[in-house]
Design a protein around this motif. Sequence first.
Motif, PDB file in Angstrom:
ATOM      1  N   HIS A  78       0.850  -1.193   0.000  1.00  0.00           N
ATOM      2  CA  HIS A  78       0.000   0.000   0.000  1.00  0.00           C
ATOM      3  C   HIS A  78       0.885   1.241   0.000  1.00  0.00           C
ATOM      4  N   HIS A  79       0.426   2.313  -0.639  1.00  0.00           N
ATOM      5  CA  HIS A  79       1.144   3.585  -0.620  1.00  0.00           C
ATOM      6  C   HIS A  79       0.335   4.587   0.199  1.00  0.00           C
ATOM      7  N   CYS A  80       0.960   5.165   1.205  1.00  0.00           N
ATOM      8  CA  CYS A  80       0.296   6.104   2.104  1.00  0.00           C
ATOM      9  C   CYS A  80       0.289   7.501   1.493  1.00  0.00           C
ATOM     10  N   LYS A  81      -0.879   7.915   1.042  1.00  0.00           N
ATOM     11  CA  LYS A  81      -1.034   9.253   0.450  1.00  0.00           C
ATOM     12  C   LYS A  81      -0.930  10.347   1.513  1.00  0.00           C
ATOM     13  N   GLY A  82      -1.362  10.052   2.742  1.00  0.00           N
ATOM     14  CA  GLY A  82      -1.285  11.041   3.814  1.00  0.00           C
ATOM     15  C   GLY A  82       0.149  11.454   4.089  1.00  0.00           C
ATOM     16  N   MET A  83       1.039  10.476   4.231  1.00  0.00           N
ATOM     17  CA  MET A  83       2.441  10.800   4.492  1.00  0.00           C
ATOM     18  C   MET A  83       3.087  11.414   3.258  1.00  0.00           C
ATOM     19  N   GLU A  84       2.631  11.020   2.096  1.00  0.00           N
ATOM     20  CA  GLU A  84       3.165  11.638   0.878  1.00  0.00           C
ATOM     21  C   GLU A  84       2.953  13.154   0.937  1.00  0.00           C
ATOM     22  N   GLY A  85       1.759  13.570   1.339  1.00  0.00           N
ATOM     23  CA  GLY A  85       1.463  14.996   1.459  1.00  0.00           C
ATOM     24  C   GLY A  85       2.271  15.664   2.556  1.00  0.00           C
ATOM     25  N   LEU A  86       2.387  15.004   3.700  1.00  0.00           N
ATOM     26  CA  LEU A  86       3.162  15.583   4.800  1.00  0.00           C
ATOM     27  C   LEU A  86       4.640  15.720   4.436  1.00  0.00           C
TER      28      LEU A  86
ATOM     29  N   ALA B 186      19.446  30.671  10.314  1.00  0.00           N
ATOM     30  CA  ALA B 186      19.475  29.221  10.522  1.00  0.00           C
ATOM     31  C   ALA B 186      18.527  28.776  11.634  1.00  0.00           C
ATOM     32  N   ALA B 187      18.405  29.582  12.689  1.00  0.00           N
ATOM     33  CA  ALA B 187      17.523  29.192  13.801  1.00  0.00           C
ATOM     34  C   ALA B 187      16.066  29.136  13.353  1.00  0.00           C
ATOM     35  N   THR B 188      15.681  30.046  12.475  1.00  0.00           N
ATOM     36  CA  THR B 188      14.311  30.035  11.965  1.00  0.00           C
ATOM     37  C   THR B 188      14.063  28.774  11.148  1.00  0.00           C
ATOM     38  N   GLN B 189      15.042  28.395  10.341  1.00  0.00           N
ATOM     39  CA  GLN B 189      14.891  27.152   9.580  1.00  0.00           C
ATOM     40  C   GLN B 189      14.833  25.954  10.525  1.00  0.00           C
ATOM     41  N   ASP B 190      15.654  25.951  11.558  1.00  0.00           N
ATOM     42  CA  ASP B 190      15.617  24.844  12.521  1.00  0.00           C
ATOM     43  C   ASP B 190      14.253  24.756  13.203  1.00  0.00           C
ATOM     44  N   ALA B 191      13.653  25.901  13.540  1.00  0.00           N
ATOM     45  CA  ALA B 191      12.314  25.894  14.131  1.00  0.00           C
ATOM     46  C   ALA B 191      11.303  25.303  13.147  1.00  0.00           C
ATOM     47  N   ALA B 192      11.434  25.657  11.878  1.00  0.00           N
ATOM     48  CA  ALA B 192      10.541  25.104  10.847  1.00  0.00           C
ATOM     49  C   ALA B 192      10.763  23.604  10.691  1.00  0.00           C
ATOM     50  N   ILE B 193      12.000  23.171  10.771  1.00  0.00           N
ATOM     51  CA  ILE B 193      12.317  21.739  10.674  1.00  0.00           C
ATOM     52  C   ILE B 193      11.621  20.972  11.800  1.00  0.00           C
ATOM     53  N   ILE B 194      11.718  21.503  13.019  1.00  0.00           N
ATOM     54  CA  ILE B 194      11.063  20.835  14.150  1.00  0.00           C
ATOM     55  C   ILE B 194       9.560  20.763  13.923  1.00  0.00           C
ATOM     56  N   SER B 195       8.982  21.859  13.492  1.00  0.00           N
ATOM     57  CA  SER B 195       7.537  21.895  13.240  1.00  0.00           C
ATOM     58  C   SER B 195       7.120  20.830  12.233  1.00  0.00           C
ATOM     59  N   GLN B 196       7.835  20.768  11.141  1.00  0.00           N
ATOM     60  CA  GLN B 196       7.476  19.819  10.093  1.00  0.00           C
ATOM     61  C   GLN B 196       7.741  18.375  10.531  1.00  0.00           C
ATOM     62  N   TYR B 197       8.842  18.156  11.237  1.00  0.00           N
ATOM     63  CA  TYR B 197       9.136  16.809  11.723  1.00  0.00           C
ATOM     64  C   TYR B 197       8.059  16.338  12.699  1.00  0.00           C
ATOM     65  N   GLN B 198       7.613  17.245  13.572  1.00  0.00           N
ATOM     66  CA  GLN B 198       6.582  16.836  14.529  1.00  0.00           C
ATOM     67  C   GLN B 198       5.274  16.495  13.828  1.00  0.00           C
ATOM     68  N   ARG B 199       4.982  17.119  12.715  1.00  0.00           N
ATOM     69  CA  ARG B 199       3.788  16.740  11.950  1.00  0.00           C
ATOM     70  C   ARG B 199       3.918  15.301  11.447  1.00  0.00           C
ATOM     71  N   LEU B 200       5.112  14.958  10.986  1.00  0.00           N
ATOM     72  CA  LEU B 200       5.355  13.579  10.539  1.00  0.00           C
ATOM     73  C   LEU B 200       5.185  12.607  11.705  1.00  0.00           C
ATOM     74  N   VAL B 201       5.765  12.977  12.832  1.00  0.00           N
ATOM     75  CA  VAL B 201       5.710  12.119  14.023  1.00  0.00           C
ATOM     76  C   VAL B 201       4.281  11.936  14.500  1.00  0.00           C
ATOM     77  N   HIS B 202       3.488  13.000  14.458  1.00  0.00           N
ATOM     78  CA  HIS B 202       2.111  12.894  14.943  1.00  0.00           C
ATOM     79  C   HIS B 202       1.283  11.964  14.058  1.00  0.00           C
ATOM     80  N   TYR B 203       1.598  11.914  12.789  1.00  0.00           N
ATOM     81  CA  TYR B 203       0.938  10.953  11.902  1.00  0.00           C
ATOM     82  C   TYR B 203       1.281   9.530  12.360  1.00  0.00           C
ATOM     83  N   ALA B 204       2.562   9.304  12.667  1.00  0.00           N
ATOM     84  CA  ALA B 204       2.982   7.982  13.139  1.00  0.00           C
ATOM     85  C   ALA B 204       2.336   7.645  14.478  1.00  0.00           C
TER      86      ALA B 204
END
Length: 165
Positions: free
Chosen positions: A72-80, A96-114
């Motif tokens: 199966h291919h997960c379309k939800g994670m594909e979008g995230l 760089a700190a602003t990008q790091d904050a964005a990285i954390i935000s986006q990573y946590q979205r991935l984690v919350h899906y898991a």
Amino acid sequence: MSLNTLHDVYHHQLQDLYSACKQSMKITTELGRVASDKDLSEALIAGTTGIINGMDHIASLCAKHDLDPEGHHCKGMEGLAKEARIHAIEESFGNAATQDAAIISQYQRLVHYALAGYGTLNAFANRLGLDDDGAVLNQMLDDTYDGDRRMTDLATNHGINAAAA
């Protein structure tokens, strides 16, 4: 695949979560490469290790149920993953700190899906009397929560959000 019973849904969701983890692994690796904060980069590398561990456990559960984890291919994670790439890698950042904050935000979205995936699968396994599966899924859920808390700590206590502000 016809989803006629909770077993069917359970099997489908195992394959979906395997696909989600596989896609999450790729983008997490990319996020780790662009993170400027050393502790954040190390946490993302540790995250990839956790994702690999999760994939191994899901693949074992799939084998136990005669399922192809790649079925199966997960379309939800594909979008995230696409959103994470756009908003944490390709975006233009003031520092760089602003990008790091964005990285954390986006990573946590991935984690919350898991987290949602492991939690749901754990509930299904318990309802279906699959105690061994439930124990594995519960451990993966706990491990994933630990990774999420580590990111929150980096953002709030380590000072990434403060530096970005």
